[in-house]
Design a protein around this motif. Structure first.
Motif, PDB file in Angstrom:
ATOM      1  N   GLY A  32       0.519  -1.151  -0.101  1.00  0.00           N
ATOM      2  CA  GLY A  32      -0.105   0.166  -0.034  1.00  0.00           C
ATOM      3  C   GLY A  32       0.702   1.440   0.281  1.00  0.00           C
ATOM      4  N   PHE A  33       1.924   1.396   0.011  1.00  0.00           N
ATOM      5  CA  PHE A  33       3.453   1.651   0.609  1.00  0.00           C
ATOM      6  C   PHE A  33       3.292   2.959  -1.371  1.00  0.00           C
ATOM      7  CE2 PHE A  33       4.187   0.248   3.792  1.00  0.00           C
ATOM      8  CZ  PHE A  33       4.407   0.550   4.212  1.00  0.00           C
ATOM      9  N   GLY A  34       3.518   4.246  -1.647  1.00  0.00           N
ATOM     10  CA  GLY A  34       3.510   4.809  -2.916  1.00  0.00           C
ATOM     11  C   GLY A  34       4.940   4.742  -3.528  1.00  0.00           C
ATOM     12  N   VAL A  35       5.554   4.551  -4.699  1.00  0.00           N
ATOM     13  CA  VAL A  35       6.767   4.290  -4.942  1.00  0.00           C
ATOM     14  C   VAL A  35       7.449   4.788  -6.179  1.00  0.00           C
ATOM     15  CG1 VAL A  35       8.486   2.189  -5.175  1.00  0.00           C
ATOM     16  CG2 VAL A  35       6.599   1.799  -3.970  1.00  0.00           C
ATOM     17  N   LEU A  36       8.000   5.825  -5.681  1.00  0.00           N
ATOM     18  CA  LEU A  36       9.103   6.342  -6.860  1.00  0.00           C
ATOM     19  C   LEU A  36      10.502   5.804  -7.044  1.00  0.00           C
ATOM     20  CD1 LEU A  36       9.214   8.019  -8.985  1.00  0.00           C
ATOM     21  CD2 LEU A  36      10.255   9.999  -7.507  1.00  0.00           C
ATOM     22  N   VAL A  37      10.600   4.700  -9.012  1.00  0.00           N
ATOM     23  CA  VAL A  37      11.790   4.018  -8.699  1.00  0.00           C
ATOM     24  C   VAL A  37      12.606   5.425  -9.001  1.00  0.00           C
ATOM     25  CG1 VAL A  37      13.225   2.789 -10.393  1.00  0.00           C
ATOM     26  CG2 VAL A  37      10.944   1.989  -9.365  1.00  0.00           C
ATOM     27  N   SER A  38      14.033   6.010  -8.751  1.00  0.00           N
ATOM     28  CA  SER A  38      14.532   6.770  -9.019  1.00  0.00           C
ATOM     29  C   SER A  38      16.135   6.487 -10.144  1.00  0.00           C
ATOM     30  CB  SER A  38      15.319   7.329  -8.222  1.00  0.00           C
ATOM     31  OG  SER A  38      15.803   8.904  -8.498  1.00  0.00           O
ATOM     32  N   THR A  39      15.639   7.464 -11.186  1.00  0.00           N
ATOM     33  CA  THR A  39      17.332   6.645 -12.049  1.00  0.00           C
ATOM     34  C   THR A  39      18.225   7.724 -11.655  1.00  0.00           C
ATOM     35  OG1 THR A  39      16.603   7.930 -13.152  1.00  0.00           O
ATOM     36  CG2 THR A  39      16.358   6.036 -14.297  1.00  0.00           C
ATOM     37  N   ASP A  40      17.846   8.361 -10.483  1.00  0.00           N
ATOM     38  CA  ASP A  40      19.499   9.657 -10.239  1.00  0.00           C
ATOM     39  C   ASP A  40      18.530   9.929  -8.583  1.00  0.00           C
ATOM     40  OD1 ASP A  40      20.568  11.442  -9.793  1.00  0.00           O
ATOM     41  OD2 ASP A  40      19.645  13.443 -10.469  1.00  0.00           O
ATOM     42  N   ILE A  41      18.945   8.471  -7.873  1.00  0.00           N
ATOM     43  CA  ILE A  41      18.349   8.388  -6.212  1.00  0.00           C
ATOM     44  C   ILE A  41      20.156   9.283  -5.414  1.00  0.00           C
ATOM     45  CG2 ILE A  41      19.576   6.391  -5.539  1.00  0.00           C
ATOM     46  CD1 ILE A  41      16.630   7.004  -4.364  1.00  0.00           C
ATOM     47  N   MET A  42      20.278   9.622  -5.808  1.00  0.00           N
ATOM     48  CA  MET A  42      21.510  10.331  -5.300  1.00  0.00           C
ATOM     49  C   MET A  42      20.930  12.007  -4.944  1.00  0.00           C
ATOM     50  SD  MET A  42      24.135   8.011  -4.092  1.00  0.00           S
ATOM     51  CE  MET A  42      24.966   8.993  -3.723  1.00  0.00           C
ATOM     52  N   THR A  43      21.055  12.337  -5.867  1.00  0.00           N
ATOM     53  CA  THR A  43      19.497  13.972  -5.977  1.00  0.00           C
ATOM     54  C   THR A  43      18.438  13.706  -5.321  1.00  0.00           C
ATOM     55  OG1 THR A  43      20.524  14.175  -8.097  1.00  0.00           O
ATOM     56  CG2 THR A  43      18.731  15.364  -7.393  1.00  0.00           C
ATOM     57  N   GLN A  44      18.155  12.619  -5.526  1.00  0.00           N
ATOM     58  CA  GLN A  44      17.250  12.691  -4.584  1.00  0.00           C
ATOM     59  C   GLN A  44      17.782  12.124  -3.220  1.00  0.00           C
ATOM     60  OE1 GLN A  44      13.416  12.300  -5.148  1.00  0.00           O
ATOM     61  NE2 GLN A  44      14.066  11.819  -7.228  1.00  0.00           N
ATOM     62  N   LEU A  45      18.758  11.448  -2.620  1.00  0.00           N
ATOM     63  CA  LEU A  45      18.766  11.821  -0.692  1.00  0.00           C
ATOM     64  C   LEU A  45      19.060  12.872  -0.668  1.00  0.00           C
ATOM     65  CD1 LEU A  45      21.899   9.124  -1.230  1.00  0.00           C
ATOM     66  CD2 LEU A  45      19.340   9.080   0.470  1.00  0.00           C
ATOM     67  N   TRP A  46      19.886  13.621  -1.562  1.00  0.00           N
ATOM     68  CA  TRP A  46      20.395  15.495  -1.328  1.00  0.00           C
ATOM     69  C   TRP A  46      19.267  15.928  -0.829  1.00  0.00           C
ATOM     70  CZ3 TRP A  46      24.769  17.783   0.220  1.00  0.00           C
ATOM     71  CH2 TRP A  46      26.165  17.155  -0.246  1.00  0.00           C
ATOM     72  N   SER A  47      17.912  15.955  -2.041  1.00  0.00           N
ATOM     73  CA  SER A  47      16.804  16.667  -1.279  1.00  0.00           C
ATOM     74  C   SER A  47      16.230  16.358  -0.594  1.00  0.00           C
ATOM     75  CB  SER A  47      15.462  15.968  -2.939  1.00  0.00           C
ATOM     76  OG  SER A  47      14.758  17.005  -2.751  1.00  0.00           O
ATOM     77  N   LYS A  48      15.770  15.325   0.103  1.00  0.00           N
ATOM     78  CA  LYS A  48      15.120  14.551   1.261  1.00  0.00           C
ATOM     79  C   LYS A  48      15.927  15.314   2.400  1.00  0.00           C
ATOM     80  CE  LYS A  48      12.597  12.813   4.424  1.00  0.00           C
ATOM     81  NZ  LYS A  48      12.861  11.086   4.559  1.00  0.00           N
ATOM     82  N   TRP A  49      17.767  15.395   2.327  1.00  0.00           N
ATOM     83  CA  TRP A  49      17.873  16.404   3.419  1.00  0.00           C
ATOM     84  C   TRP A  49      17.748  17.159   3.759  1.00  0.00           C
ATOM     85  CZ3 TRP A  49      22.420  19.428   2.258  1.00  0.00           C
ATOM     86  CH2 TRP A  49      22.589  19.330   3.145  1.00  0.00           C
ATOM     87  N   MET A  50      17.713  17.658   1.926  1.00  0.00           N
ATOM     88  CA  MET A  50      17.291  19.617   2.651  1.00  0.00           C
ATOM     89  C   MET A  50      15.773  19.315   3.312  1.00  0.00           C
ATOM     90  SD  MET A  50      16.412  21.622  -0.769  1.00  0.00           S
ATOM     91  CE  MET A  50      14.826  20.728  -1.094  1.00  0.00           C
ATOM     92  N   LEU A  51      14.845  18.584   2.691  1.00  0.00           N
ATOM     93  CA  LEU A  51      13.748  18.755   3.493  1.00  0.00           C
ATOM     94  C   LEU A  51      13.667  18.876   5.060  1.00  0.00           C
ATOM     95  CD1 LEU A  51      10.739  18.594   3.596  1.00  0.00           C
ATOM     96  CD2 LEU A  51      10.722  16.046   3.773  1.00  0.00           C
ATOM     97  N   ASN A  52      14.645  17.728   5.404  1.00  0.00           N
ATOM     98  CA  ASN A  52      14.971  17.513   6.760  1.00  0.00           C
ATOM     99  C   ASN A  52      15.740  18.769   7.554  1.00  0.00           C
ATOM    100  OD1 ASN A  52      13.303  14.901   6.851  1.00  0.00           O
ATOM    101  ND2 ASN A  52      15.710  14.028   6.347  1.00  0.00           N
TER     102      ASN A  52
END
Length: 300
Positions: free
Chosen positions: A165-185
């Motif tokens: 039941g979770f939403g899932v996004l498959v990323s081909t640029d996960i490192m940018t995603q990690l930094w993006s989530k870090w920015m949010l936190n």
């Protein structure tokens, strides 16, 4: 196909995943030391007001699983890595659900898993008070291989999470995603913790919301200096997500300050300020967050 799961870290997020994964499999191990297991069993765990049912095992009792998740706080990761050794085989897929950008490297160094995916989690509104965990939104995952490939491991985890039941996004640029989530936190966790407000405090105009956005902008600036470009549009999408959460919910750092637990300031303001000093970028909002949160730790 993923049929067995182990979770290390039984805070609010670990409880949420252990509960929701039951939609797919009953083979879910919660790995913890005997002291913690005894406490969980004696006190019980309430999930949205109902008694939870969980399978606890010690590190020695753990057995290899198809999917291993780390849901500890950063301070607990070194110990968790020792606990995980019996749960990992050549076929185990490993996900670190921790904040920040460095936990996957620590997992790789300690366990050498053949199937380590990179991951961010977002959108949960879990709140833990004692042994009572409450949530409305289960959130979503962004997953990917470091090299951007869509591997069999990525496909297996995507199918499993969607079935739960979770939403899932498959990323081909996960490192940018990690930094993006870090920015949010860097913004939301620290603003709510320092100003002692739930999400409502950063959802309305005022000091808290301004501080959150300023802190995120400083994170964007130092990320760019490190070669990771985070756009204003990305920042604004995160803010819109925060605005959609239950107003009385709290991010993890706010829960930690309320319960008198250590915080992850070392992953947030400390990193922003360090990178700011490295690149000659002013970080006044994160300077304030850093000083406040470290002073609080010394006073405990």
């Amino acid at each position: 196909m993923i049929k067995s799961v182990a979770i290390i870290g039984f805070g609010a997020i670990g409880v949420l995943y252990a509960t929701e994964f039951r939609k797919v499999t009953d083979d879910i191990q919660i790995i913890a030391n005997q002291e913690r297991i005894s406490r969980y069993q004696e006190q019980g765990v309430l999930v949205n007001g109902q008694p939870g049912s969980f399978c606890f095992v010690t590190p020695e009792e753990a057995r290899p699983v198809d999917l291993l998740l780390f849901t500890t706080k950063f301070m607990g990761l070194p110990e968790a890595l020792q606990y995980a050794k019996n749960a990992v085989s050549d076929d185990t897929i490993v996900l670190s659900c921790l904040n920040g950008t460095i936990s996957e490297g620590m997992v790789e160094e300690a366990l050498h898993p053949k199937h380590l995916l990179y991951c961010t989690v977002q959108g949960m509104d879990t709140t833990r008070t004692g042994t009572n965990v409450v949530y409305q939104n289960t959130g979503s995952f962004t997953i990917g291989e470091k090299d951007g490939s869509i591997s069999k491991s990525v496909q297996a985890v995507e199918s499993f999470l969607k079935a739960a039941g979770f939403g899932v996004l498959v990323s081909t640029d996960i490192m940018t995603q990690l930094w993006s989530k870090w920015m949010l936190n860097v913004g939301v966790n620290q603003a709510c913790a320092v100003y002692n407000v739930p999400y409502e405090g950063i959802q309305r105009p005022g000091r808290e919301r301004t501080a959150m956005i300023d802190a995120m902008n400083e994170a964007r600036a130092v990320a760019a200096a490190e070669g990771i470009m985070l756009s204003e549009e990305t920042r604004d999408r995160w803010i819109a997500l925060m605005d959609s959460l239950a107003p009385d919910g709290e991010p993890s750092m706010k829960q930690d300050t309320r319960e008198g637990r250590p915080t992850e300031v070392g992953l947030f303001a400390d990193v922003v300020c360090s990178l700011g000093a490295k690149h000659g970028i002013a970080t006044p909002q994160n300077d304030y967050f850093r000083d406040y949160l470290h002073a609080r730790k010394e006073q405990q």
